[in-house]
Design a protein around this motif. Sequence first.
Motif, PDB file in Angstrom:
ATOM      1  N   LEU A   1      76.929  53.183  75.910  1.00  0.00           N
ATOM      2  CA  LEU A   1      78.099  53.636  76.673  1.00  0.00           C
ATOM      3  C   LEU A   1      78.303  55.146  76.628  1.00  0.00           C
ATOM      4  O   LEU A   1      79.415  55.645  76.796  1.00  0.00           O
ATOM      5  N   LYS A   2      77.211  55.899  76.452  1.00  0.00           N
ATOM      6  CA  LYS A   2      77.338  57.354  76.309  1.00  0.00           C
ATOM      7  C   LYS A   2      77.853  58.026  77.574  1.00  0.00           C
ATOM      8  O   LYS A   2      78.498  59.076  77.517  1.00  0.00           O
ATOM      9  N   GLU A   3      77.567  57.419  78.721  1.00  0.00           N
ATOM     10  CA  GLU A   3      78.003  58.018  79.981  1.00  0.00           C
ATOM     11  C   GLU A   3      79.474  57.723  80.264  1.00  0.00           C
ATOM     12  O   GLU A   3      80.062  58.314  81.173  1.00  0.00           O
ATOM     13  N   LEU A   4      80.080  56.833  79.477  1.00  0.00           N
ATOM     14  CA  LEU A   4      81.480  56.458  79.676  1.00  0.00           C
ATOM     15  C   LEU A   4      82.392  56.992  78.572  1.00  0.00           C
ATOM     16  O   LEU A   4      83.465  57.532  78.850  1.00  0.00           O
ATOM     17  N   LEU A   5      81.977  56.807  77.331  1.00  0.00           N
ATOM     18  CA  LEU A   5      82.828  57.180  76.199  1.00  0.00           C
ATOM     19  C   LEU A   5      82.613  58.645  75.852  1.00  0.00           C
ATOM     20  O   LEU A   5      81.889  59.006  74.918  1.00  0.00           O
TER      21      LEU A   5
ATOM     22  N   LYS B   1      86.704  56.568  84.844  1.00  0.00           N
ATOM     23  CA  LYS B   1      85.510  57.335  85.207  1.00  0.00           C
ATOM     24  C   LYS B   1      85.755  58.008  86.549  1.00  0.00           C
ATOM     25  O   LYS B   1      86.380  57.424  87.445  1.00  0.00           O
ATOM     26  N   THR B   2      85.255  59.222  86.719  1.00  0.00           N
ATOM     27  CA  THR B   2      85.421  59.941  87.975  1.00  0.00           C
ATOM     28  C   THR B   2      84.323  59.543  88.950  1.00  0.00           C
ATOM     29  O   THR B   2      83.132  59.623  88.632  1.00  0.00           O
ATOM     30  N   GLY B   3      84.723  59.079  90.142  1.00  0.00           N
ATOM     31  CA  GLY B   3      83.770  58.654  91.157  1.00  0.00           C
ATOM     32  C   GLY B   3      83.193  59.823  91.929  1.00  0.00           C
ATOM     33  O   GLY B   3      83.545  60.994  91.711  1.00  0.00           O
ATOM     34  N   ALA B   4      82.284  59.517  92.873  1.00  0.00           N
ATOM     35  CA  ALA B   4      81.584  60.541  93.639  1.00  0.00           C
ATOM     36  C   ALA B   4      82.532  61.399  94.462  1.00  0.00           C
ATOM     37  O   ALA B   4      82.282  62.586  94.697  1.00  0.00           O
ATOM     38  N   ALA B   5      83.638  60.815  94.915  1.00  0.00           N
ATOM     39  CA  ALA B   5      84.601  61.555  95.739  1.00  0.00           C
ATOM     40  C   ALA B   5      85.749  62.122  94.911  1.00  0.00           C
ATOM     41  O   ALA B   5      86.754  62.573  95.461  1.00  0.00           O
ATOM     42  N   GLY B   6      85.599  62.104  93.593  1.00  0.00           N
ATOM     43  CA  GLY B   6      86.638  62.631  92.724  1.00  0.00           C
ATOM     44  C   GLY B   6      87.723  61.642  92.367  1.00  0.00           C
ATOM     45  O   GLY B   6      88.671  61.986  91.662  1.00  0.00           O
ATOM     46  N   GLU B   7      87.588  60.408  92.848  1.00  0.00           N
ATOM     47  CA  GLU B   7      88.591  59.388  92.558  1.00  0.00           C
ATOM     48  C   GLU B   7      88.378  58.803  91.153  1.00  0.00           C
ATOM     49  O   GLU B   7      87.292  58.914  90.584  1.00  0.00           O
ATOM     50  N   THR B   8      89.411  58.180  90.624  1.00  0.00           N
ATOM     51  CA  THR B   8      89.311  57.542  89.314  1.00  0.00           C
ATOM     52  C   THR B   8      88.885  56.089  89.477  1.00  0.00           C
ATOM     53  O   THR B   8      89.525  55.320  90.186  1.00  0.00           O
ATOM     54  N   ILE B   9      87.802  55.729  88.822  1.00  0.00           N
ATOM     55  CA  ILE B   9      87.291  54.356  88.825  1.00  0.00           C
ATOM     56  C   ILE B   9      87.508  53.768  87.440  1.00  0.00           C
ATOM     57  O   ILE B   9      87.258  54.429  86.429  1.00  0.00           O
TER      58      ILE B   9
ATOM     59  N   ILE C   1      78.910  43.305  87.562  1.00  0.00           N
ATOM     60  CA  ILE C   1      79.056  44.758  87.493  1.00  0.00           C
ATOM     61  C   ILE C   1      80.534  45.059  87.295  1.00  0.00           C
ATOM     62  O   ILE C   1      81.350  44.808  88.185  1.00  0.00           O
ATOM     63  N   GLN C   2      80.889  45.598  86.152  1.00  0.00           N
ATOM     64  CA  GLN C   2      82.283  45.657  85.726  1.00  0.00           C
ATOM     65  C   GLN C   2      83.009  46.890  86.269  1.00  0.00           C
ATOM     66  O   GLN C   2      83.715  47.594  85.544  1.00  0.00           O
ATOM     67  N   MET C   3      82.852  47.115  87.595  1.00  0.00           N
ATOM     68  CA  MET C   3      83.487  48.249  88.276  1.00  0.00           C
ATOM     69  C   MET C   3      83.297  48.082  89.778  1.00  0.00           C
ATOM     70  O   MET C   3      82.564  47.201  90.235  1.00  0.00           O
ATOM     71  N   LYS C   4      83.949  48.945  90.559  1.00  0.00           N
ATOM     72  CA  LYS C   4      83.731  49.040  92.001  1.00  0.00           C
ATOM     73  C   LYS C   4      82.939  50.316  92.304  1.00  0.00           C
ATOM     74  O   LYS C   4      82.533  51.038  91.403  1.00  0.00           O
ATOM     75  N   GLY C   5      82.721  50.565  93.606  1.00  0.00           N
ATOM     76  CA  GLY C   5      82.028  51.777  94.019  1.00  0.00           C
ATOM     77  C   GLY C   5      80.529  51.721  93.845  1.00  0.00           C
ATOM     78  O   GLY C   5      79.868  52.760  93.706  1.00  0.00           O
ATOM     79  N   ILE C   6      79.952  50.513  93.863  1.00  0.00           N
ATOM     80  CA  ILE C   6      78.522  50.325  93.632  1.00  0.00           C
ATOM     81  C   ILE C   6      77.801  50.049  94.947  1.00  0.00           C
ATOM     82  O   ILE C   6      78.237  49.230  95.750  1.00  0.00           O
ATOM     83  N   LEU C   7      76.669  50.724  95.158  1.00  0.00           N
ATOM     84  CA  LEU C   7      75.883  50.559  96.377  1.00  0.00           C
ATOM     85  C   LEU C   7      74.770  49.531  96.214  1.00  0.00           C
ATOM     86  O   LEU C   7      74.388  48.856  97.174  1.00  0.00           O
TER      87      LEU C   7
END
Length: 237
Positions: free
Chosen positions: A43-47, A74-82, A183-189
């Motif tokens: 979880l290094k990319e999250l914590l 987490k900050t999404g590609a458009a700067g939104e909070t995910i 996948i425990q989030m949204k914003g996935i392609l």
Amino acid sequence: MRADVIYDQMERGVFLGRPNRFVAEVELCGQIVRCHVKNTGRLKELLIPGTGVWVQHCERADRKTKYSLITVEKTGAAGETILVNIDSQAPNEAAANWISRGAEGLFGEQAFLKREKKFGNSRFDLYFEADGRKCFMEVKGVTLETGGVAKFPDAPTERGVKHVKELMAAAMAGYEAYLLFVIQMKGILAFSPNDDTHPAFGEVLRAATGAGIHILARDCIVKEDAMTIDREVTVRF
């Protein structure tokens, strides 16, 4: 629609550090508290220190900590909070409830559902019967995302390789076999096996598709206090 996983007594804090894989230090209402991390992954990319998190307050005599770390901002590609749910127990519970509420008709009319069903020397996450078919399902939670692509695993997993091989054996024995990546989030392609981290898992996953295993990936609607399995995500090999 009722959420597949629901949490109570949730509070927002700020992640400070992770002394070991089971414990996180979180600033909560001006105080530093120790929280149980319900995920042994890296979880290094999250914590990341300074990141907003959501923790669940739980007063039980048998607990070493009063809090569990459940969700990470987490900050999404458009700067939104995910919001990303990191509870490793949530995907199995969510999958069972998703199937129970019909799984959007994916499996037909369900007549029976059992968790932790034994097959040979193995034990699969879910067993269900639908339209006269007998089905096994293994469930994997996914929290790693890179450039809009969710990936599994985030660390080498010989256990994961073993599970896929066991599913192949079940398929050969006449069962329908499914591997569901939650996948425990949204914003996935898209979803892909993480070949850079564990090539052997990618190899066995590709072999499984030729052995009749149904590979599914779904994203989730994640809120501060809930998680619900949502949309189909394209699987890319």
